[in-house]
Scaffold this motif. Structure first.
Motif, PDB file in Angstrom:
ATOM      1  N   ASP A   1      22.076  52.382  56.712  1.00 20.08           N
ATOM      2  CA  ASP A   1      23.415  52.015  57.592  1.00 20.08           C
ATOM      3  C   ASP A   1      24.629  52.000  56.548  1.00 20.08           C
ATOM      4  O   ASP A   1      24.663  52.106  55.526  1.00 20.08           O
ATOM      5  CB  ASP A   1      23.220  50.600  58.054  1.00 20.08           C
ATOM      6  CG  ASP A   1      22.266  50.531  59.362  1.00 20.08           C
ATOM      7  OD1 ASP A   1      22.039  51.585  59.909  1.00 20.08           O
ATOM      8  OD2 ASP A   1      21.826  49.536  59.349  1.00 20.08           O
ATOM      9  N   CYS A   2      25.663  52.366  57.511  1.00 17.46           N
ATOM     10  CA  CYS A   2      27.024  52.577  56.721  1.00 17.46           C
ATOM     11  C   CYS A   2      28.163  51.935  57.412  1.00 17.46           C
ATOM     12  O   CYS A   2      28.044  51.712  58.624  1.00 17.46           O
ATOM     13  CB  CYS A   2      27.281  53.948  56.568  1.00 17.46           C
ATOM     14  SG  CYS A   2      28.878  54.786  55.687  1.00 17.46           S
ATOM     15  N   ALA A   3      29.212  51.510  56.688  1.00 17.94           N
ATOM     16  CA  ALA A   3      30.312  50.981  57.184  1.00 17.94           C
ATOM     17  C   ALA A   3      31.595  51.388  56.439  1.00 17.94           C
ATOM     18  O   ALA A   3      31.510  51.426  55.345  1.00 17.94           O
ATOM     19  CB  ALA A   3      30.276  49.366  57.647  1.00 17.94           C
ATOM     20  N   ALA A   4      32.551  51.414  57.213  1.00 22.95           N
ATOM     21  CA  ALA A   4      34.107  51.840  56.403  1.00 22.95           C
ATOM     22  C   ALA A   4      35.111  51.078  56.835  1.00 22.95           C
ATOM     23  O   ALA A   4      35.070  50.691  58.092  1.00 22.95           O
ATOM     24  CB  ALA A   4      34.213  53.472  56.344  1.00 22.95           C
ATOM     25  N   TRP A   5      36.129  50.864  56.289  1.00 25.55           N
ATOM     26  CA  TRP A   5      37.262  50.405  56.668  1.00 25.55           C
ATOM     27  C   TRP A   5      38.641  51.158  56.106  1.00 25.55           C
ATOM     28  O   TRP A   5      38.688  51.293  55.041  1.00 25.55           O
ATOM     29  CB  TRP A   5      37.494  48.805  56.043  1.00 25.55           C
ATOM     30  CG  TRP A   5      36.205  48.033  56.559  1.00 25.55           C
ATOM     31  CD1 TRP A   5      36.025  47.423  57.701  1.00 25.55           C
ATOM     32  CD2 TRP A   5      35.042  47.866  55.790  1.00 25.55           C
ATOM     33  NE1 TRP A   5      34.882  47.076  57.779  1.00 25.55           N
ATOM     34  CE2 TRP A   5      34.045  47.329  56.504  1.00 25.55           C
ATOM     35  CE3 TRP A   5      34.713  48.379  54.584  1.00 25.55           C
ATOM     36  CZ2 TRP A   5      32.840  47.016  56.179  1.00 25.55           C
ATOM     37  CZ3 TRP A   5      33.212  48.198  54.105  1.00 25.55           C
ATOM     38  CH2 TRP A   5      32.452  47.454  54.746  1.00 25.55           C
ATOM     39  N   LYS A   6      39.698  51.347  57.016  1.00 29.19           N
ATOM     40  CA  LYS A   6      40.845  52.125  56.692  1.00 29.19           C
ATOM     41  C   LYS A   6      41.739  51.031  56.419  1.00 29.19           C
ATOM     42  O   LYS A   6      41.881  49.981  56.822  1.00 29.19           O
ATOM     43  CB  LYS A   6      41.296  52.657  58.014  1.00 29.19           C
ATOM     44  CG  LYS A   6      42.576  53.568  57.804  1.00 29.19           C
ATOM     45  CD  LYS A   6      42.966  54.193  58.886  1.00 29.19           C
ATOM     46  CE  LYS A   6      44.407  55.007  58.759  1.00 29.19           C
ATOM     47  NZ  LYS A   6      44.885  55.024  57.551  1.00 29.19           N
TER      48      LYS A   6
END
Length: 153
Positions: free
Chosen positions: A90-95
């Motif tokens: 799983d992956c998550a990202a934040w701008k």
């Protein structure tokens, strides 16, 4: 660039938060993969987060994007909207610059979690807001919301 010998890299640990915000974040270890490759635009760390520990206090950045990719174990991603379980793959990202994307990882399991974290390197411009606690930070260091500096340990 030759292959990075991960096991030869220094294992780092610690937390720069002021008391009382640092204790829950102590225990994680990481290896600086980006530094080993001489990267300057973004950092890459291989992180090991033990059970019961947090990656950081919940925060968002004004100028630095972030991404995590889970390799082993499981963590709970705590965001404004809810908690989300992230497992291997799983992956998550934040701008950067998105106040509604405050986040951190908690290891609520009974075994270590391992993940890769990637982030921009803009320390001269970036500020961080910690919406759950009385703390913000920027180039001047950790401050209360009213601007008073936290004492350095």
């Amino acid at each position: 660039m030759p292959k990075i010998e991960i096991n030869a890299l220094e294992v780092r640990s610690g937390c720069s938060y002021p008391h009382p915000f640092k204790e829950i974040c102590l225990g994680a270890t990481w290896r600086r993969l980006g530094d080993a490759a001489g990267l300057t635009d973004f950092g890459v760390n291989l992180v090991r987060l033990p059970p019961g520990k947090w990656s950081s206090q919940r925060h968002w950045h004004t100028h630095e994007d972030e991404l995590v990719y889970v390799l082993e174990g499981e963590v709970v991603l705590v965001e404004d909207d809810d908690d989300h379980v992230l497992r291997a793959g799983d992956c998550a990202a934040w701008k950067a610059g998105e106040p509604g994307q405050a986040h951190h990882l908690q290891n609520r399991s009974d075994r270590d979690a391992v993940y890769i974290e990637v982030g921009s390197r803009k320390p001269d411009a970036d500020e961080c807001d910690y919406p759950d606690i009385d703390m913000v930070t920027g180039p001047g260091g950790y401050q209360h919301r009213d601007g008073r500096l936290y004492p350095e340990d």
